[in-house]
Design a protein around this motif. Structure first.
Motif, PDB file in Angstrom:
ATOM      1  N   GLU A   1      -4.387  10.014  -2.878  1.00  0.00           N
ATOM      2  CA  GLU A   1      -5.178   8.871  -2.419  1.00  0.00           C
ATOM      3  C   GLU A   1      -4.277   7.717  -1.992  1.00  0.00           C
ATOM      4  O   GLU A   1      -3.167   7.545  -2.494  1.00  0.00           O
ATOM      5  CB  GLU A   1      -6.126   8.398  -3.526  1.00  0.00           C
ATOM      6  CG  GLU A   1      -7.234   9.378  -3.852  1.00  0.00           C
ATOM      7  CD  GLU A   1      -8.245   8.786  -4.817  1.00  0.00           C
ATOM      8  OE1 GLU A   1      -8.391   7.541  -4.834  1.00  0.00           O
ATOM      9  OE2 GLU A   1      -8.868   9.555  -5.561  1.00  0.00           O
ATOM     10  N   ARG A   2      -4.777   6.938  -1.077  1.00  0.00           N
ATOM     11  CA  ARG A   2      -4.113   5.727  -0.619  1.00  0.00           C
ATOM     12  C   ARG A   2      -4.623   4.561  -1.457  1.00  0.00           C
ATOM     13  O   ARG A   2      -5.841   4.368  -1.604  1.00  0.00           O
ATOM     14  CB  ARG A   2      -4.427   5.484   0.852  1.00  0.00           C
ATOM     15  CG  ARG A   2      -3.621   4.391   1.521  1.00  0.00           C
ATOM     16  CD  ARG A   2      -2.285   4.864   1.947  1.00  0.00           C
ATOM     17  NE  ARG A   2      -1.533   3.811   2.661  1.00  0.00           N
ATOM     18  CZ  ARG A   2      -0.257   3.889   2.938  1.00  0.00           C
ATOM     19  NH1 ARG A   2       0.433   4.970   2.579  1.00  0.00           N
ATOM     20  NH2 ARG A   2       0.359   2.917   3.582  1.00  0.00           N
TER      21      ARG A   2
ATOM     22  N   SER B   1       0.836  -1.198   0.000  1.00  0.00           N
ATOM     23  CA  SER B   1       0.000   0.000   0.000  1.00  0.00           C
ATOM     24  C   SER B   1       0.869   1.245   0.000  1.00  0.00           C
ATOM     25  O   SER B   1       1.966   1.260   0.578  1.00  0.00           O
ATOM     26  CB  SER B   1      -0.926   0.017   1.215  1.00  0.00           C
ATOM     27  OG  SER B   1      -1.815  -1.071   1.190  1.00  0.00           O
ATOM     28  N   GLY B   2       0.387   2.286  -0.666  1.00  0.00           N
ATOM     29  CA  GLY B   2       1.112   3.545  -0.718  1.00  0.00           C
ATOM     30  C   GLY B   2       0.218   4.686  -1.124  1.00  0.00           C
ATOM     31  O   GLY B   2      -0.977   4.501  -1.397  1.00  0.00           O
ATOM     32  N   THR B   3       0.806   5.867  -1.194  1.00  0.00           N
ATOM     33  CA  THR B   3       0.078   7.087  -1.526  1.00  0.00           C
ATOM     34  C   THR B   3       0.413   7.524  -2.941  1.00  0.00           C
ATOM     35  O   THR B   3       1.589   7.624  -3.314  1.00  0.00           O
ATOM     36  CB  THR B   3       0.432   8.213  -0.545  1.00  0.00           C
ATOM     37  OG1 THR B   3       0.152   7.784   0.792  1.00  0.00           O
ATOM     38  CG2 THR B   3      -0.378   9.459  -0.850  1.00  0.00           C
TER      39      THR B   3
ATOM     40  N   THR C   1      -3.959   0.259  -2.773  1.00  0.00           N
ATOM     41  CA  THR C   1      -3.340  -1.042  -2.518  1.00  0.00           C
ATOM     42  C   THR C   1      -3.208  -1.791  -3.841  1.00  0.00           C
ATOM     43  O   THR C   1      -4.144  -1.810  -4.657  1.00  0.00           O
ATOM     44  CB  THR C   1      -4.172  -1.866  -1.533  1.00  0.00           C
ATOM     45  OG1 THR C   1      -4.226  -1.184  -0.277  1.00  0.00           O
ATOM     46  CG2 THR C   1      -3.557  -3.246  -1.315  1.00  0.00           C
TER      47      THR C   1
END
Length: 355
Positions: free
Chosen positions: A339-340, A300-302, A342
């Motif tokens: 936004e985040r 997961s990241g931004t 996955t």
């Protein structure tokens, strides 16, 4: 068509070694691309083959004949330069036939060969024009035509498209591919653009600091890079890389732990892994995203930047301080910067490098 063999060829300028001893064979009728970053020695190697630069050591053989000490005209090769090298005071016809004129060929022979080359390159209607009246792509075709008229054993092309804009480069790639088929010739093509190499070559030679890192068919290099350098150079956008700890190695599967603690299972390694610290690599187009993803290997990241390219979308993601580029063959209209998200690294798409 002819076969080229380089045997322990090296090049040094004083005490500075540019190309350590290397061996390379280019088969009859093969289109071989030499690729690598600027300064890696690929153009120097091409000039050694052409006889424009003497080798410090080793031998250059054309069809088994040692031409290491031969002058350029005696080697049976023709070179197309990056700068076109056209004579501005001569029209297209005279430029194409100039080599034959210097060789004192008969006027009828010159005219026939010029007309044949112009037909192959679709320059028939331009023979009376001067170089200043031509586009960049047309000038490059004239330079290629001049090489064709010499009936060389081997064509050498030194970054012939680098002076053209993106649209012209695409068109000239098609022209060169079509020309190669009609000539059925042995060609060695130098470029720093891996897209040109991937689309044109039968085999690619990846060079780095004068050394050959890997030789293989385009898709072999894409799917089975020998090391991190090759993996990063072949493919656009470039492969993503992450530092990782090797936590386990059993049954052909490698258990890796990324810097943020995420655990990834991988089963693709270019060589046996003995180190504890490794590099995980995955291509942007192989990353899974959206519904239906399996539960394992998720990260997961931004989102930092969204590049909407029409046919696909590139997401630039901050993955706990590490940059990640993901490519999706669709318009992700509902995804925006900040936004985040996955996504998932498929086990079979993960590469692990010890170098």
């Amino acid at each position: 068509m002819s076969k080229l063999a380089l045997q322990a060829v090296s090049k040094s300028f004083g005490s500075l070694e540019i190309i350590p001893p290397l061996d390379l064979t280019v088969e009859h009728g093969e289109f071989c691309a030499l690729v690598g970053p600027s300064g890696c020695g690929k153009s120097t190697l091409l000039r050694i083959i052409a006889g424009l630069e003497p080798a410090t050591s080793g031998r250059v053989l054309v069809d088994g004949e040692d031409v290491t000490g031969a002058e350029p005209p005696e080697r049976g090769v023709a070179m197309v330069f990056q700068s076109y090298a056209l004579y501005p005071h001569m029209n297209v016809s005279a430029n194409i036939g100039f080599g034959l004129k210097i060789a004192r060929r008969a006027a009828d022979e010159i005219r026939q060969k010029v007309d044949a080359a112009a037909e192959k390159l679709r320059l028939d209607a331009l023979l009376a024009r001067m170089p200043r009246e031509l586009s960049g792509g047309q000038r490059q075709r004239v330079a290629i035509g001049r090489a064709i008229t010499r009936d060389p054993k081997i064509f050498l092309l030194d970054e012939p498209l680098s002076n053209l804009d993106a649209a012209l480069r695409g068109g000239m790639r098609v022209e060169i591919a079509r020309l190669r088929q009609s000539l059925d010739a042995t060609m060695i093509y130098v470029t720093h653009d891996q897209v040109e190499a991937m689309t044109l070559a039968d085999r690619i030679v990846v060079m780095n600091k004068g050394r050959i890192e890997q030789i293989g068919a385009p898709m072999d290099l894409y799917h089975k890079p020998a090391n991190r350098f090759v993996a990063g150079f072949i493919g656009s956008p470039s492969m993503n890389f992450f530092d990782a700890d090797l936590r386990g190695n059993a049954g052909g599967e490698l258990l890796l732990r990324l810097a943020d603690g995420t655990e990834i299972v991988a089963n693709r390694s270019a060589a046996p892994i003995a180190a504890d610290r490794v590099t995980l690599g995955i291509r942007p187009e192989h990353i899974e995203f959206g519904d239906g993803m399996a539960a394992d290997n998720r990260v997961s990241g931004t989102v930092q930047v969204v590049e909407r390219l029409g046919c696909d979308t590139l997401l630039h993601i901050d993955l706990s301080g590490s940059p990640l580029v993901m490519r999706q063959p669709r318009d992700l209209a509902d995804i925006h910067a900040g936004e985040r998200v996955t996504c998932r690294f498929p086990t079979e798409a993960c590469h692990v490098f010890a170098d």
